[in-house]
Write a protein that holds these residues in place. Structure first.
Motif, PDB file in Angstrom:
ATOM      1  N   TRP A  37     -23.041  51.211  -0.248  1.00  0.00           N
ATOM      2  CA  TRP A  37     -22.798  51.187   1.196  1.00  0.00           C
ATOM      3  C   TRP A  37     -21.895  52.356   1.550  1.00  0.00           C
ATOM      4  O   TRP A  37     -20.935  52.657   0.845  1.00  0.00           O
ATOM      5  CB  TRP A  37     -22.142  49.869   1.583  1.00  0.00           C
ATOM      6  N   GLN A  38     -22.232  53.011   2.649  1.00  0.00           N
ATOM      7  CA  GLN A  38     -21.445  54.138   3.114  1.00  0.00           C
ATOM      8  C   GLN A  38     -21.139  53.913   4.591  1.00  0.00           C
ATOM      9  O   GLN A  38     -22.024  53.985   5.434  1.00  0.00           O
ATOM     10  CB  GLN A  38     -22.218  55.443   2.920  1.00  0.00           C
ATOM     11  N   ALA A  39     -19.874  53.630   4.894  1.00  0.00           N
ATOM     12  CA  ALA A  39     -19.467  53.528   6.290  1.00  0.00           C
ATOM     13  C   ALA A  39     -19.505  54.914   6.914  1.00  0.00           C
ATOM     14  O   ALA A  39     -19.401  55.922   6.205  1.00  0.00           O
ATOM     15  CB  ALA A  39     -18.063  52.940   6.380  1.00  0.00           C
ATOM     16  N   THR A  40     -19.632  54.971   8.215  1.00  0.00           N
ATOM     17  CA  THR A  40     -19.677  56.265   8.898  1.00  0.00           C
ATOM     18  C   THR A  40     -18.410  57.053   8.583  1.00  0.00           C
ATOM     19  O   THR A  40     -17.294  56.574   8.814  1.00  0.00           O
ATOM     20  CB  THR A  40     -19.806  56.064  10.423  1.00  0.00           C
ATOM     21  N   GLN A  45     -19.586  53.260  -1.606  1.00  0.00           N
ATOM     22  CA  GLN A  45     -19.024  52.105  -2.279  1.00  0.00           C
ATOM     23  C   GLN A  45     -20.147  51.325  -2.948  1.00  0.00           C
ATOM     24  O   GLN A  45     -21.072  50.859  -2.276  1.00  0.00           O
ATOM     25  CB  GLN A  45     -18.299  51.207  -1.270  1.00  0.00           C
ATOM     26  N   GLN A  46     -20.040  51.157  -4.257  1.00  0.00           N
ATOM     27  CA  GLN A  46     -21.057  50.379  -4.964  1.00  0.00           C
ATOM     28  C   GLN A  46     -20.882  48.901  -4.649  1.00  0.00           C
ATOM     29  O   GLN A  46     -19.768  48.374  -4.704  1.00  0.00           O
ATOM     30  CB  GLN A  46     -20.978  50.620  -6.467  1.00  0.00           C
ATOM     31  N   LEU A  47     -21.981  48.224  -4.327  1.00  0.00           N
ATOM     32  CA  LEU A  47     -21.937  46.813  -3.958  1.00  0.00           C
ATOM     33  C   LEU A  47     -22.424  45.922  -5.101  1.00  0.00           C
ATOM     34  O   LEU A  47     -21.784  44.921  -5.420  1.00  0.00           O
ATOM     35  CB  LEU A  47     -22.813  46.568  -2.737  1.00  0.00           C
ATOM     36  N   PHE A  48     -23.577  46.258  -5.655  1.00  0.00           N
ATOM     37  CA  PHE A  48     -24.211  45.435  -6.682  1.00  0.00           C
ATOM     38  C   PHE A  48     -24.899  46.328  -7.704  1.00  0.00           C
ATOM     39  O   PHE A  48     -25.227  47.470  -7.420  1.00  0.00           O
ATOM     40  CB  PHE A  48     -25.278  44.517  -6.071  1.00  0.00           C
ATOM     41  N   SER A  86     -21.935  47.487   9.568  1.00  0.00           N
ATOM     42  CA  SER A  86     -22.609  48.716  10.005  1.00  0.00           C
ATOM     43  C   SER A  86     -22.399  49.832   8.988  1.00  0.00           C
ATOM     44  O   SER A  86     -21.346  49.931   8.369  1.00  0.00           O
ATOM     45  CB  SER A  86     -22.060  49.164  11.364  1.00  0.00           C
ATOM     46  N   GLY A  87     -23.395  50.675   8.853  1.00  0.00           N
ATOM     47  CA  GLY A  87     -23.267  51.793   7.924  1.00  0.00           C
ATOM     48  C   GLY A  87     -24.601  52.200   7.345  1.00  0.00           C
ATOM     49  O   GLY A  87     -25.658  51.855   7.874  1.00  0.00           O
ATOM     50  N   PHE A  88     -24.518  52.917   6.259  1.00  0.00           N
ATOM     51  CA  PHE A  88     -25.694  53.475   5.587  1.00  0.00           C
ATOM     52  C   PHE A  88     -25.812  52.796   4.236  1.00  0.00           C
ATOM     53  O   PHE A  88     -24.880  52.854   3.432  1.00  0.00           O
ATOM     54  CB  PHE A  88     -25.469  54.986   5.444  1.00  0.00           C
ATOM     55  N   TYR A  89     -26.929  52.121   4.003  1.00  0.00           N
ATOM     56  CA  TYR A  89     -27.139  51.393   2.754  1.00  0.00           C
ATOM     57  C   TYR A  89     -28.099  52.168   1.875  1.00  0.00           C
ATOM     58  O   TYR A  89     -29.205  52.510   2.291  1.00  0.00           O
ATOM     59  CB  TYR A  89     -27.666  49.984   3.032  1.00  0.00           C
ATOM     60  N   LEU A  90     -27.653  52.388   0.669  1.00  0.00           N
ATOM     61  CA  LEU A  90     -28.437  53.196  -0.265  1.00  0.00           C
ATOM     62  C   LEU A  90     -28.760  52.400  -1.516  1.00  0.00           C
ATOM     63  O   LEU A  90     -27.880  51.777  -2.103  1.00  0.00           O
ATOM     64  CB  LEU A  90     -27.656  54.450  -0.651  1.00  0.00           C
ATOM     65  N   CYS A  91     -29.993  52.467  -1.903  1.00  0.00           N
ATOM     66  CA  CYS A  91     -30.433  51.911  -3.177  1.00  0.00           C
ATOM     67  C   CYS A  91     -30.513  53.063  -4.167  1.00  0.00           C
ATOM     68  O   CYS A  91     -30.849  54.202  -3.783  1.00  0.00           O
ATOM     69  CB  CYS A  91     -31.802  51.261  -2.994  1.00  0.00           C
ATOM     70  N   ALA A  92     -30.177  52.818  -5.401  1.00  0.00           N
ATOM     71  CA  ALA A  92     -30.257  53.851  -6.424  1.00  0.00           C
ATOM     72  C   ALA A  92     -30.810  53.247  -7.706  1.00  0.00           C
ATOM     73  O   ALA A  92     -30.736  52.032  -7.922  1.00  0.00           O
ATOM     74  CB  ALA A  92     -28.892  54.473  -6.673  1.00  0.00           C
ATOM     75  N   THR A 101     -30.175  58.118  -9.129  1.00  0.00           N
ATOM     76  CA  THR A 101     -31.014  58.762  -8.118  1.00  0.00           C
ATOM     77  C   THR A 101     -31.087  57.833  -6.920  1.00  0.00           C
ATOM     78  O   THR A 101     -31.425  56.651  -7.065  1.00  0.00           O
ATOM     79  CB  THR A 101     -32.430  59.026  -8.659  1.00  0.00           C
ATOM     80  N   PHE A 102     -30.779  58.379  -5.746  1.00  0.00           N
ATOM     81  CA  PHE A 102     -30.690  57.558  -4.552  1.00  0.00           C
ATOM     82  C   PHE A 102     -31.972  57.587  -3.733  1.00  0.00           C
ATOM     83  O   PHE A 102     -32.692  58.589  -3.699  1.00  0.00           O
ATOM     84  CB  PHE A 102     -29.530  58.035  -3.671  1.00  0.00           C
ATOM     85  N   GLY A 103     -32.224  56.464  -3.062  1.00  0.00           N
ATOM     86  CA  GLY A 103     -33.292  56.407  -2.088  1.00  0.00           C
ATOM     87  C   GLY A 103     -32.852  57.056  -0.791  1.00  0.00           C
ATOM     88  O   GLY A 103     -31.728  57.555  -0.680  1.00  0.00           O
ATOM     89  N   SER A 104     -33.738  57.015   0.200  1.00  0.00           N
ATOM     90  CA  SER A 104     -33.458  57.684   1.469  1.00  0.00           C
ATOM     91  C   SER A 104     -32.564  56.865   2.388  1.00  0.00           C
ATOM     92  O   SER A 104     -32.097  57.363   3.405  1.00  0.00           O
ATOM     93  CB  SER A 104     -34.767  58.019   2.180  1.00  0.00           C
ATOM     94  N   GLY A 105     -32.315  55.630   2.051  1.00  0.00           N
ATOM     95  CA  GLY A 105     -31.321  54.842   2.755  1.00  0.00           C
ATOM     96  C   GLY A 105     -31.814  54.111   3.986  1.00  0.00           C
ATOM     97  O   GLY A 105     -32.877  54.410   4.535  1.00  0.00           O
ATOM     98  N   THR A 106     -31.027  53.128   4.403  1.00  0.00           N
ATOM     99  CA  THR A 106     -31.263  52.380   5.640  1.00  0.00           C
ATOM    100  C   THR A 106     -30.009  52.464   6.486  1.00  0.00           C
ATOM    101  O   THR A 106     -28.924  52.136   6.019  1.00  0.00           O
ATOM    102  CB  THR A 106     -31.561  50.895   5.343  1.00  0.00           C
TER     103      THR A 106
END
Lengths: 111, 114
Positions: A37-40, A45-48, A86-92, A101-106
């Motif tokens: 998760w990336q706040a604006t 920050q790694q979540l899981f 709120s923020g940018f959620y990234l899967c890797a 390697t990261f995805g394009s995010g939500t």
């Protein structure tokens, strides 16, 4: 070649509403999967993380949960959204235990 | 616990000048992996370079960094900045095998002006 797909691309949700974000990895068997998760204006920050299907470990508590129902799928969810979600959620993904390697995010906006 | 420190939040410089972005880390483990990721506006982070070998320079796309375990540092450098280098740069630490955690610093926003 491996591809990582995240959905949806963006969401606007109301406080208190549920959320489900998805991530799929193609071209890689038994990947290690991660949610960030990336706040604006903030750091990543790694979540899981999940090393195997059906098993998910939490890194930080943000009133979110994750599941890995299939080898190539990772889901992030909550039953009640907060403004702070709120923020940018990234899967890797990674094949070893580094080289993420990261995805394009939500992008999520909670109002 | 493990951590990464990037002291500069914002770096602005003129095209053609050298770039140096600072990164120091803390870990009790003796064989960490260090990474630099670059994130352009509205994109996801992309691996720029990585290292786990002490005192060995690693290079990619004109950028270079050397892991110095004695000073727990992994500074990113480039001899001549380009406009296209403008982006957010993250230093990251993978402290030990099996930790399954890549820890990011706070990031440095690099802006290159013409």
């Amino acid at each position: 070649a491996q591809t990582i797909h995240q959905w949806p691309v963006a969401e606007i949700k109301a406080v208190g509403s549920p959320l489900s974000l998805g991530c799929t990895i193609k071209g890689k068997s038994s990947p290690n999967l991660y949610w960030y998760w990336q706040a604006t204006g903030g750091t990543l920050q790694q979540l899981f993380y999940s090393i195997t299907v059906g098993q998910v470990e939490s890194v930080v508590q943000l009133n979110l949960s994750a599941s890995r129902p299939k080898d190539d799928q990772f889901i992030l969810s909550t039953e009640k959204l907060l403004l702070s979600h709120s923020g940018f959620y990234l899967c890797a993904w990674s094949s070893g235990d580094s080289d993420y390697t990261f995805g394009s995010g939500t992008r999520l906006l909670v109002i | 616990g493990d951590s990464v420190t990037q002291t500069e939040g914002l770096v602005t410089l003129t095209e053609g000048l050298p770039v140096m972005l600072n990164c120091t880390y803390q870990t009790i483990y003796s064989n960490p992996f260090l990474f630099w990721y670059v994130q352009h506006l509205n994109e996801s982070p992309r691996l720029l370079l990585k290292s786990f070998t002490d005192n060995k320079r690693t290079e990619h796309q004109g950028f270079h960094a050397t892991l110095h375990k004695s000073s727990s540092s992994f500074h990113l450098q480039k001899s001549s900045a380009q406009l296209s280098d403008s982006a957010l740069y993250y230093c990251a630490l993978y402290a030990s095998s099996g930790s399954w955690q890549l820890i990011f610093g706070s990031g440095t926003q690099l802006t290159v002006m013409p």
